[in-house]
Design a protein around this motif. Structure first.
Motif, PDB file in Angstrom:
ATOM      1  N   VAL A 108       0.699  -1.108   0.001  1.00 17.61           N
ATOM      2  CA  VAL A 108       0.045   0.049  -0.007  1.00 17.61           C
ATOM      3  C   VAL A 108       0.794   1.216  -0.015  1.00 17.61           C
ATOM      4  CG1 VAL A 108      -1.759   1.348   1.228  1.00 17.61           C
ATOM      5  CG2 VAL A 108      -2.039  -1.170   1.044  1.00 17.61           C
ATOM      6  N   VAL A 111       2.223   1.755  -3.401  1.00 14.75           N
ATOM      7  CA  VAL A 111       1.255   2.453  -4.285  1.00 14.75           C
ATOM      8  C   VAL A 111       0.954   3.919  -4.027  1.00 14.75           C
ATOM      9  CG1 VAL A 111      -1.092   1.769  -3.319  1.00 14.75           C
ATOM     10  CG2 VAL A 111      -0.604   1.745  -5.877  1.00 14.75           C
ATOM     11  N   LEU A 236       2.714 -10.454  -4.105  1.00 18.10           N
ATOM     12  CA  LEU A 236       1.628 -11.294  -4.641  1.00 18.10           C
ATOM     13  C   LEU A 236       2.315 -12.660  -4.659  1.00 18.10           C
ATOM     14  CD1 LEU A 236      -0.593 -11.574  -6.805  1.00 18.10           C
ATOM     15  CD2 LEU A 236       0.879 -11.574  -8.541  1.00 18.10           C
TER      16      LEU A 236
ATOM     17  N   ILE B  24      -7.140   3.349  -2.807  1.00 15.53           N
ATOM     18  CA  ILE B  24      -6.169   2.449  -2.485  1.00 15.53           C
ATOM     19  C   ILE B  24      -6.376   1.847  -1.054  1.00 15.53           C
ATOM     20  CG2 ILE B  24      -3.634   2.514  -1.900  1.00 15.53           C
ATOM     21  CD1 ILE B  24      -3.137   5.032  -3.897  1.00 15.53           C
ATOM     22  N   TRP B  25      -6.855   2.872  -0.206  1.00 16.35           N
ATOM     23  CA  TRP B  25      -6.958   2.398   1.184  1.00 16.35           C
ATOM     24  C   TRP B  25      -8.421   1.171   1.290  1.00 16.35           C
ATOM     25  CZ3 TRP B  25      -3.433   2.391   4.549  1.00 16.35           C
ATOM     26  CH2 TRP B  25      -2.686   3.521   4.392  1.00 16.35           C
ATOM     27  N   PHE B  28      -6.754  -2.045   0.120  1.00 17.80           N
ATOM     28  CA  PHE B  28      -6.092  -2.430   1.248  1.00 17.80           C
ATOM     29  C   PHE B  28      -7.071  -3.126   2.361  1.00 17.80           C
ATOM     30  CE2 PHE B  28      -4.479  -1.428   5.746  1.00 17.80           C
ATOM     31  CZ  PHE B  28      -3.597  -2.572   5.651  1.00 17.80           C
ATOM     32  N   LEU B  31      -7.887  -6.599   0.983  1.00 16.45           N
ATOM     33  CA  LEU B  31      -7.011  -7.570   1.315  1.00 16.45           C
ATOM     34  C   LEU B  31      -6.780  -7.937   2.459  1.00 16.45           C
ATOM     35  CD1 LEU B  31      -4.188  -5.877  -1.284  1.00 16.45           C
ATOM     36  CD2 LEU B  31      -5.471  -8.200  -1.452  1.00 16.45           C
ATOM     37  N   VAL B  32      -7.066  -7.125   3.559  1.00 14.32           N
ATOM     38  CA  VAL B  32      -6.904  -7.281   4.806  1.00 14.32           C
ATOM     39  C   VAL B  32      -8.141  -8.186   5.314  1.00 14.32           C
ATOM     40  CG1 VAL B  32      -6.924  -6.531   7.153  1.00 14.32           C
ATOM     41  CG2 VAL B  32      -5.541  -5.405   5.851  1.00 14.32           C
ATOM     42  N   THR B  35      -7.400 -11.806   3.975  1.00 15.20           N
ATOM     43  CA  THR B  35      -6.684 -12.476   4.805  1.00 15.20           C
ATOM     44  C   THR B  35      -7.182 -12.879   6.141  1.00 15.20           C
ATOM     45  OG1 THR B  35      -4.857 -11.142   3.728  1.00 15.20           O
ATOM     46  CG2 THR B  35      -4.177 -12.531   5.554  1.00 15.20           C
ATOM     47  N   GLU B  38      -9.420 -15.887   5.604  1.00 15.51           N
ATOM     48  CA  GLU B  38      -8.462 -17.218   5.361  1.00 15.51           C
ATOM     49  C   GLU B  38      -8.199 -17.630   7.097  1.00 15.51           C
ATOM     50  OE1 GLU B  38      -6.164 -16.884   1.290  1.00 15.51           O
ATOM     51  OE2 GLU B  38      -5.149 -16.072   2.900  1.00 15.51           O
ATOM     52  N   PHE B  39      -7.710 -16.746   7.761  1.00 20.28           N
ATOM     53  CA  PHE B  39      -7.515 -17.256   9.189  1.00 20.28           C
ATOM     54  C   PHE B  39      -8.832 -17.775   9.787  1.00 20.28           C
ATOM     55  CE2 PHE B  39      -3.453 -15.258   8.553  1.00 20.28           C
ATOM     56  CZ  PHE B  39      -2.684 -15.961   9.271  1.00 20.28           C
ATOM     57  N   PHE B  55      -9.414 -21.638   0.306  1.00 16.23           N
ATOM     58  CA  PHE B  55      -8.332 -20.888   0.277  1.00 16.23           C
ATOM     59  C   PHE B  55      -7.866 -20.814  -0.800  1.00 16.23           C
ATOM     60  CE2 PHE B  55      -6.738 -23.302   4.470  1.00 16.23           C
ATOM     61  CZ  PHE B  55      -7.311 -22.356   5.414  1.00 16.23           C
ATOM     62  N   THR B  59      -7.374 -16.883  -2.163  1.00 15.27           N
ATOM     63  CA  THR B  59      -5.989 -16.595  -2.890  1.00 15.27           C
ATOM     64  C   THR B  59      -6.010 -15.822  -4.250  1.00 15.27           C
ATOM     65  OG1 THR B  59      -5.035 -18.251  -1.569  1.00 15.27           O
ATOM     66  CG2 THR B  59      -3.547 -17.234  -3.299  1.00 15.27           C
ATOM     67  N   LYS B  62      -7.317 -12.193  -3.904  1.00 13.11           N
ATOM     68  CA  LYS B  62      -6.276 -11.310  -3.363  1.00 13.11           C
ATOM     69  C   LYS B  62      -5.521 -10.981  -4.585  1.00 13.11           C
ATOM     70  CE  LYS B  62      -4.406 -12.468   0.743  1.00 13.11           C
ATOM     71  NZ  LYS B  62      -4.004 -13.280   1.873  1.00 13.11           N
ATOM     72  N   ALA B  63      -4.968 -12.148  -5.494  1.00 18.47           N
ATOM     73  CA  ALA B  63      -4.152 -12.069  -6.507  1.00 18.47           C
ATOM     74  C   ALA B  63      -4.888 -11.086  -7.481  1.00 18.47           C
ATOM     75  CB  ALA B  63      -3.915 -13.308  -7.100  1.00 18.47           C
ATOM     76  N   ILE B  66      -4.637  -7.313  -6.045  1.00 22.39           N
ATOM     77  CA  ILE B  66      -3.039  -6.956  -6.122  1.00 22.39           C
ATOM     78  C   ILE B  66      -2.869  -6.752  -7.729  1.00 22.39           C
ATOM     79  CG2 ILE B  66      -0.863  -7.436  -5.929  1.00 22.39           C
ATOM     80  CD1 ILE B  66      -1.510  -8.923  -3.448  1.00 22.39           C
ATOM     81  N   PHE B  70      -3.401  -2.567  -7.644  1.00 23.78           N
ATOM     82  CA  PHE B  70      -2.181  -2.147  -7.218  1.00 23.78           C
ATOM     83  C   PHE B  70      -1.254  -2.121  -8.660  1.00 23.78           C
ATOM     84  CE2 PHE B  70      -2.030  -3.303  -2.624  1.00 23.78           C
ATOM     85  CZ  PHE B  70      -2.948  -1.992  -2.276  1.00 23.78           C
TER      86      PHE B  70
END
Lengths: 248, 115
Positions: A108, A111, A236, B24-25, B28, B31-32, B35, B38-39, B55, B59, B62-63, B66, B70
């Motif tokens: 982050v 970017v 990634l 952007i945030w 983010f 993505l958080v 993740t 996943e836990f 899973f 994934t 997430k990919a 990104i 990003f």
């Protein structure tokens, strides 16, 4: 006569040169294709991991009764359950979760540096590049701790059939399971760590250039974008390593 | 001195547009959240093919975030998107094929040497 006029006439077709059919500069395209080839390398590593894993027996008993053995592939959350400062406490995957968050956060800030570059905001580019360097270095430190712990092993170690115990792991012995498990851990996370290290070196280089005003004089911060592409790719790869090595 | 000053014109902070960082945030946050999800699955669900499938799907999500946001691939030209995604799709195919081959390899080696 007619030949010379056709030669002098400028060619303006899509593939006649002098333009960018993909609307991306040469440097950015080459970074994309390098990353594609790098993805093949990491893909090959994950193929070897998956194949080796299926080539060994899985652990089928109760998760509570799990013990390290050469007979079966270990359960990742029983191997990676240590956290610095919490000796002997069972914290499955906690440390790797922290590492994942640090790397996503560094993506982050990267970017944000690229975004600041688009606005020609030199101070913001410097600020966010520094944050990215910081998070990248913390990640490397975490990985160093994880390797040190993995190599030195736990206090119980693994009891062999002849009554001796082995502790920790290297390329030939492994207390956590088949030696191949440790080999793949070293190769895959090591190759990724090398990428993170190279990324931090590149970030320091473009940080110095930014401070010296190189990109401002050039009129654009495209180099920050290119290093950014590389840095996101490293993030990634970690997303995939995290899933296939630590979760599955 | 005056010359030195003109060399550092870029130090001036006026004329710089405001940062646009909301998207952007948001990425983010996604993505958080993925993740964290996943836990939740890692601890609340029994290990097995079903959990592994979840899973892998998370994934891939997430990919996607990104690479698309990003790395900005979503806003590149169609030709660039395809020249990256098509070879990647082929390597994913190779991965699935070879990993499932692993259990066959295990069985054949076991049968060959243990009889």
């Amino acid at each position: 006569m007619s030949t010379s006029t056709t030669l002098e006439a400028p060619k303006s077709g899509t593939w006649d040169g002098g333009n960018e059919p993909l609307k991306a500069s040469y440097g950015k395209l080459m970074m994309w294709f390098f990353l594609l080839s790098d993805a093949f390398t990491f893909g090959a590593f994950l193929i070897v991991y998956g194949l080796s894993r299926h080539r060994h027996l899985p652990y089928t008993g109760e998760p509570e009764a799990f013990a390290f053995s050469q007979q079966w592939w270990p359960i990742p959350e029983k191997v990676f359950n240590a956290f610095p400062g919490f000796h002997g406490v069972d914290l499955p995957l906690a440390f790797v979760a922290l590492m994942t968050m640090i790397l996503i956060l560094s993506s982050v800030t990267m970017v944000l540096a690229v975004e600041a570059g688009h606005r020609m905001d030199k101070n913001d580019v410097q600020k966010w590049l520094l944050w990215t360097i910081l998070f990248g270095s913390i990640f490397l430190g975490c990985q160093a701790w994880e390797w040190a712990h993995f190599i030195s092993g736990t206090e119980e170690g693994m009891l062999l059939s002849d009554g001796t115990r082995i502790f920790g792991a290297n390329l030939t012995i492994n207390q956590y399971g088949p030696p191949l498990f440790a080999d793949l851990f070293f190769f895959i996370t090591g190759f990724h760590g090398t990428h993170v290290f190279s990324g931090v070196v590149l970030l320091i280089m473009i940080f110095i250039n930014t401070v010296n005003g190189v990109y401002h004089k050039r009129g654009h911060y495209e180099m920050v974008e290119k290093v950014g592409l590389y840095w996101h790719f490293v993030d990634l790869v970690w997303v995939f390593v995290f899933t296939f090595f630590y979760l599955v | 001195m005056a010359h030195h000053h003109s060399d550092n014109d870029f130090e001036q902070t006026n004329n710089i547009p405001e940062p646009q960082t909301k998207a952007i945030w948001k990425t983010f946050g996604i993505l958080v959240a993925l993740t964290a999800l996943e836990f939740v699955f890692a601890f609340a669900m029994e290990a097995g093919t079903m959990r592994n499938t979840i899973f892998i799907i998370l994934t891939i999500f997430k990919a996607y975030f990104i690479v698309a946001y990003f790395m900005h691939l979503k806003h590149e030209t169609k030709a660039l998107i395809w020249s990256i995604m098509l070879p990647l799709a082929l390597i994913v195919w190779l991965m699935v094929a070879l990993i499932s081959e692993g259990s066959y390899y295990f069985e054949s080696v076991t049968n060959y040497f243990n009889n």
